[in-house]
Write a protein that holds these residues in place. Structure first.
Motif, PDB file in Angstrom:
ATOM      1  N   VAL A 197      26.482 -23.749   0.126  1.00  0.00           N
ATOM      2  CA  VAL A 197      26.222 -24.037  -1.287  1.00  0.00           C
ATOM      3  C   VAL A 197      27.519 -24.361  -1.995  1.00  0.00           C
ATOM      4  N   ARG A 198      28.568 -23.653  -1.664  1.00  0.00           N
ATOM      5  CA  ARG A 198      29.877 -23.918  -2.273  1.00  0.00           C
ATOM      6  C   ARG A 198      30.265 -25.365  -2.023  1.00  0.00           C
ATOM      7  N   GLU A 199      30.061 -25.843  -0.806  1.00  0.00           N
ATOM      8  CA  GLU A 199      30.422 -27.219  -0.466  1.00  0.00           C
ATOM      9  C   GLU A 199      29.521 -28.212  -1.205  1.00  0.00           C
ATOM     10  N   THR A 200      28.249 -27.884  -1.379  1.00  0.00           N
ATOM     11  CA  THR A 200      27.286 -28.805  -1.968  1.00  0.00           C
ATOM     12  C   THR A 200      27.403 -28.882  -3.482  1.00  0.00           C
ATOM     13  N   VAL A 201      27.521 -27.733  -4.150  1.00  0.00           N
ATOM     14  CA  VAL A 201      27.495 -27.739  -5.613  1.00  0.00           C
ATOM     15  C   VAL A 201      28.839 -27.364  -6.225  1.00  0.00           C
ATOM     16  N   GLY A 202      29.835 -27.105  -5.399  1.00  0.00           N
ATOM     17  CA  GLY A 202      31.167 -26.878  -5.928  1.00  0.00           C
ATOM     18  C   GLY A 202      31.458 -25.486  -6.421  1.00  0.00           C
ATOM     19  N   PHE A 203      30.737 -24.461  -5.951  1.00  0.00           N
ATOM     20  CA  PHE A 203      31.126 -23.100  -6.309  1.00  0.00           C
ATOM     21  C   PHE A 203      32.542 -22.897  -5.835  1.00  0.00           C
ATOM     22  N   ASP A 204      33.361 -22.290  -6.672  1.00  0.00           N
ATOM     23  CA  ASP A 204      34.779 -22.179  -6.375  1.00  0.00           C
ATOM     24  C   ASP A 204      35.149 -20.939  -5.563  1.00  0.00           C
ATOM     25  N   ARG A 227      27.212  -8.298 -22.854  1.00  0.00           N
ATOM     26  CA  ARG A 227      28.175  -9.021 -22.015  1.00  0.00           C
ATOM     27  C   ARG A 227      27.488 -10.166 -21.280  1.00  0.00           C
ATOM     28  N   ASP A 228      28.203 -11.246 -21.071  1.00  0.00           N
ATOM     29  CA  ASP A 228      27.664 -12.411 -20.372  1.00  0.00           C
ATOM     30  C   ASP A 228      27.768 -12.177 -18.868  1.00  0.00           C
ATOM     31  N   THR A 229      26.644 -11.838 -18.250  1.00  0.00           N
ATOM     32  CA  THR A 229      26.613 -11.595 -16.808  1.00  0.00           C
ATOM     33  C   THR A 229      25.783 -12.651 -16.081  1.00  0.00           C
ATOM     34  N   TYR A 230      25.503 -13.761 -16.761  1.00  0.00           N
ATOM     35  CA  TYR A 230      24.646 -14.785 -16.158  1.00  0.00           C
ATOM     36  C   TYR A 230      25.228 -15.296 -14.837  1.00  0.00           C
ATOM     37  N   GLU A 231      26.479 -15.697 -14.850  1.00  0.00           N
ATOM     38  CA  GLU A 231      27.049 -16.279 -13.630  1.00  0.00           C
ATOM     39  C   GLU A 231      27.044 -15.268 -12.484  1.00  0.00           C
ATOM     40  N   GLN A 232      27.426 -14.050 -12.775  1.00  0.00           N
ATOM     41  CA  GLN A 232      27.413 -12.992 -11.761  1.00  0.00           C
ATOM     42  C   GLN A 232      25.988 -12.824 -11.204  1.00  0.00           C
ATOM     43  N   GLY A 233      25.012 -12.834 -12.077  1.00  0.00           N
ATOM     44  CA  GLY A 233      23.621 -12.658 -11.651  1.00  0.00           C
ATOM     45  C   GLY A 233      23.091 -13.819 -10.843  1.00  0.00           C
ATOM     46  N   VAL A 234      23.364 -15.031 -11.282  1.00  0.00           N
ATOM     47  CA  VAL A 234      22.832 -16.184 -10.558  1.00  0.00           C
ATOM     48  C   VAL A 234      23.517 -16.311  -9.194  1.00  0.00           C
ATOM     49  N   ARG A 235      24.795 -15.972  -9.122  1.00  0.00           N
ATOM     50  CA  ARG A 235      25.466 -15.978  -7.814  1.00  0.00           C
ATOM     51  C   ARG A 235      24.848 -14.943  -6.874  1.00  0.00           C
ATOM     52  N   ALA A 236      24.536 -13.770  -7.395  1.00  0.00           N
ATOM     53  CA  ALA A 236      23.893 -12.742  -6.577  1.00  0.00           C
ATOM     54  C   ALA A 236      22.511 -13.208  -6.115  1.00  0.00           C
ATOM     55  N   LEU A 237      21.772 -13.867  -6.996  1.00  0.00           N
ATOM     56  CA  LEU A 237      20.470 -14.416  -6.616  1.00  0.00           C
ATOM     57  C   LEU A 237      20.611 -15.423  -5.488  1.00  0.00           C
ATOM     58  N   VAL A 238      21.544 -16.348  -5.633  1.00  0.00           N
ATOM     59  CA  VAL A 238      21.740 -17.379  -4.614  1.00  0.00           C
ATOM     60  C   VAL A 238      22.116 -16.740  -3.280  1.00  0.00           C
ATOM     61  N   ARG A 239      23.074 -15.800  -3.310  1.00  0.00           N
ATOM     62  CA  ARG A 239      23.452 -15.114  -2.061  1.00  0.00           C
ATOM     63  C   ARG A 239      22.244 -14.462  -1.412  1.00  0.00           C
ATOM     64  N   ALA A 275      13.271 -20.930  -4.143  1.00  0.00           N
ATOM     65  CA  ALA A 275      14.598 -20.584  -4.678  1.00  0.00           C
ATOM     66  C   ALA A 275      14.788 -21.202  -6.059  1.00  0.00           C
ATOM     67  N   TYR A 276      14.410 -22.472  -6.209  1.00  0.00           N
ATOM     68  CA  TYR A 276      14.512 -23.124  -7.514  1.00  0.00           C
ATOM     69  C   TYR A 276      13.718 -22.355  -8.561  1.00  0.00           C
ATOM     70  N   ARG A 277      12.478 -21.998  -8.250  1.00  0.00           N
ATOM     71  CA  ARG A 277      11.628 -21.296  -9.217  1.00  0.00           C
ATOM     72  C   ARG A 277      12.224 -19.943  -9.598  1.00  0.00           C
ATOM     73  N   ILE A 278      12.755 -19.221  -8.615  1.00  0.00           N
ATOM     74  CA  ILE A 278      13.365 -17.919  -8.891  1.00  0.00           C
ATOM     75  C   ILE A 278      14.584 -18.087  -9.797  1.00  0.00           C
ATOM     76  N   ILE A 279      15.421 -19.061  -9.474  1.00  0.00           N
ATOM     77  CA  ILE A 279      16.621 -19.319 -10.286  1.00  0.00           C
ATOM     78  C   ILE A 279      16.215 -19.764 -11.692  1.00  0.00           C
ATOM     79  N   TRP A 280      15.207 -20.617 -11.800  1.00  0.00           N
ATOM     80  CA  TRP A 280      14.765 -21.087 -13.111  1.00  0.00           C
ATOM     81  C   TRP A 280      14.199 -19.941 -13.933  1.00  0.00           C
ATOM     82  N   HIS A 281      13.399 -19.086 -13.330  1.00  0.00           N
ATOM     83  CA  HIS A 281      12.836 -17.956 -14.076  1.00  0.00           C
ATOM     84  C   HIS A 281      13.939 -17.015 -14.545  1.00  0.00           C
TER      85      HIS A 281
END
Length: 128
Positions: free
Chosen positions: A117-124, A92-104, A34-40
């Protein structure tokens, strides 16, 4: 983070992502993946933004602009519909939308608990 570009001071980043993924129910192996996918994804976003910035600074019509301006809408109807708006829409800045979709997707596909994850890293908002 490979080879000579590794910095011990930067290891907090993978540590936090791997820890959050494990807290959400992934195994250590799944968490590292997951880390590697998110980093890439993140590195690709950085590279794309840098390239787009250089194109904007040049101020000249790019090859991409010319291709979309001359696109055959019969062959590519959806891209033809976008046409001249391609640069605007892809800027358009879609980074947050994309990384959230990746995590889900990573959590759901590996039996994890997206809400953790919301509890651990504070996603609102809910990742579920």
């Amino acid at each position: 983070m490979a080879g000579s570009t590794l910095s011990v001071r930067a290891l907090w980043y993978p540590e936090q992502i791997i820890d959050a993924a494990m807290s959400a129910g992934l195994t250590i192996e799944q968490a590292v993946d997951a880390y590697r996918i998110i980093w890439h994804y993140t590195a690709g976003e950085i590279a794309a933004r840098a390239a787009a910035g250089r194109r904007r600074e040049d101020g000249n019509m790019t090859y991409r602009d010319r291709v979309f301006a001359e696109l055959d809408a019969r062959e590519f109807p959806r891209l033809g519909e976008v046409g001249g708006r391609w640069a605007e829409l892809t800027a358009r800045d879609t980074y947050e939308q994309g990384v959230r979709a990746l995590v889900r997707g990573l959590l759901h596909g590996n039996g994890g608990r997206p809400g953790a994850v919301r509890e651990t890293v504070g996603f609102d908002d809910q990742l579920e």
